[in-house]
Design a protein around this motif. Sequence first.
Motif, short mmCIF file in Angstrom:
data_model
loop_
_atom_site.label_atom_id
_atom_site.label_comp_id
_atom_site.label_asym_id
_atom_site.label_seq_id
_atom_site.Cartn_x
_atom_site.Cartn_y
_atom_site.Cartn_z
N GLY A 18 0.81 -1.23 0.00
CA GLY A 18 0.00 0.00 0.00
C GLY A 18 0.84 1.27 0.00
O GLY A 18 2.06 1.23 -0.12
N LYS A 19 0.14 2.40 0.17
CA LYS A 19 0.77 3.71 -0.03
C LYS A 19 1.91 4.00 0.95
O LYS A 19 2.88 4.61 0.58
N ARG A 40 -2.46 -9.73 1.25
CA ARG A 40 -3.10 -10.93 0.70
C ARG A 40 -2.29 -11.53 -0.44
O ARG A 40 -2.41 -12.70 -0.75
N PHE A 46 -1.15 -12.68 4.19
CA PHE A 46 -1.75 -12.15 5.42
C PHE A 46 -3.08 -11.54 5.03
O PHE A 46 -3.14 -10.66 4.17
N TRP A 48 -6.70 -9.95 6.76
CA TRP A 48 -7.46 -9.57 7.95
C TRP A 48 -8.72 -10.43 8.10
O TRP A 48 -9.28 -10.54 9.19
N THR A 67 -0.61 -1.53 9.49
CA THR A 67 -1.67 -0.71 8.90
C THR A 67 -2.89 -1.60 8.80
O THR A 67 -2.78 -2.78 8.45
N TYR A 68 -4.03 -1.05 9.12
CA TYR A 68 -5.27 -1.83 9.10
C TYR A 68 -6.06 -1.45 7.86
O TYR A 68 -6.05 -0.29 7.44
N ASP A 71 -9.95 0.64 7.37
CA ASP A 71 -9.75 1.82 8.21
C ASP A 71 -9.96 1.40 9.67
O ASP A 71 -10.84 0.57 9.96
N LEU A 72 -9.19 1.98 10.58
CA LEU A 72 -9.33 1.63 12.00
C LEU A 72 -10.71 2.03 12.54
O LEU A 72 -11.07 1.66 13.65
N SER A 100 -2.14 5.26 12.38
CA SER A 100 -3.49 5.60 12.84
C SER A 100 -3.99 6.85 12.09
O SER A 100 -3.24 7.48 11.36
N GLY A 101 -5.28 7.13 12.28
CA GLY A 101 -5.90 8.26 11.58
C GLY A 101 -6.20 9.40 12.55
O GLY A 101 -6.68 9.17 13.66
N PHE A 129 -3.48 11.74 3.25
CA PHE A 129 -2.25 11.57 2.46
C PHE A 129 -2.30 12.37 1.16
O PHE A 129 -3.32 12.38 0.47
#
Length: 271
Positions: A18-19, A40, A46, A48, A67-68, A71-72, A100-101, A129
């Motif tokens: 990801g970013k 994945r 991996f 979730w 990173t989740y 979104d967390l 986190s956000g 971002f």
Amino acid sequence: MNTNTQLSGSTLVIGGTGKTGKRVIQGLRKREVQVRLGSRTAELAFDWEDQATWHTALKGIDSVYLTYYPDLAVPKAPSDITEFCKIALHYGVQHIVLLSGRGEPAAQQCEDIVKASGIAWTIIRASWFNQNFSEGAFCDMVVAGVLALPISDVVEPFVDTDDIADVAIEALTVDGHKNKLYEVTGPRLLSFTDIAEELSKGLNRKIEFIPISIDAFKNEMIKQNTPADMIDMLLFLFGEVLDGRNSYLSQGIEDALGRAPKDFSEFVKTL
Ligand SMILES: NC(=O)c1ccc[n+]([C@@H]2O[C@H](COP(=O)([O-])OP(=O)(O)OC[C@H]3O[C@@H](n4cnc5c(N)ncnc54)[C@H](OP(=O)(O)O)[C@@H]3O)[C@@H](O)[C@H]2O)c1
């Protein structure tokens, strides 16, 4: 900035395609840290949605860039983060760097879970971002020359994912960042009109910003076959988080790296 001990061991980078994750992987490899990709599509997948994969990914790992997705703030994030931390503790993980956000109470709940996990933590609490306009949800709009978004004149301290990655890499490889929270923003507050102007200048073509209603935005996302979880997340972000609560600058990049954050105009030069 800390310049002490180089830490060693294997690091799992979740969201490593990801970013922020892909930049963290590049930076860690440059520092000769052993890295395991967590996504994945990784060799050791991996996901979730599949807890068995968390065990496989965490075996033999010393530290994690977490990173989740998406979104967390999604309802199942706290239970996933709780369980993930338990498994990480079981496998001897010693440090979690959590992305986190900013301004999201649900994300702050997940921060608390990581802090209470028994594992040393570093939290990078990030504003929006820059790369959402080049690698993320609004990339197609930039290509089409029209940013049609359900927002008016709110200003945001857009942050560059190069800077976020640098903070994560520093935290994972240099002593002195454990049990610290870095609230990271860019150096300027920008409206979406400013963003469109900066993009137009940098790309040398007109990018227009058009404020639209949240319903019109939702219908457009559905028309473009945007996945339902992404639509929900964008509606939450535009409907709640982008209400001006984040319209101030923070010093996290300076505190962690001893240098100023990248300006949006510098980001545009990389496009
Ligand atoms: N975008 C922003 O402005 C912003 C600001 C502050 C905080 N954040 C936070 O940053 C995190 C990442 O968001 P992002 O939008 O920037 O995404 P991203 O990191 O650019 O991309 C998502 C990553 O997650 C992986 N992924 C997707 N579904 C997955 C699953 N089911 N299991 C495991 N990995 C999965 C993807 O890899 P594969 O497809 O290979 O699985 C990819 O590596 C979120 O928690 C978000 O809240 C984002």
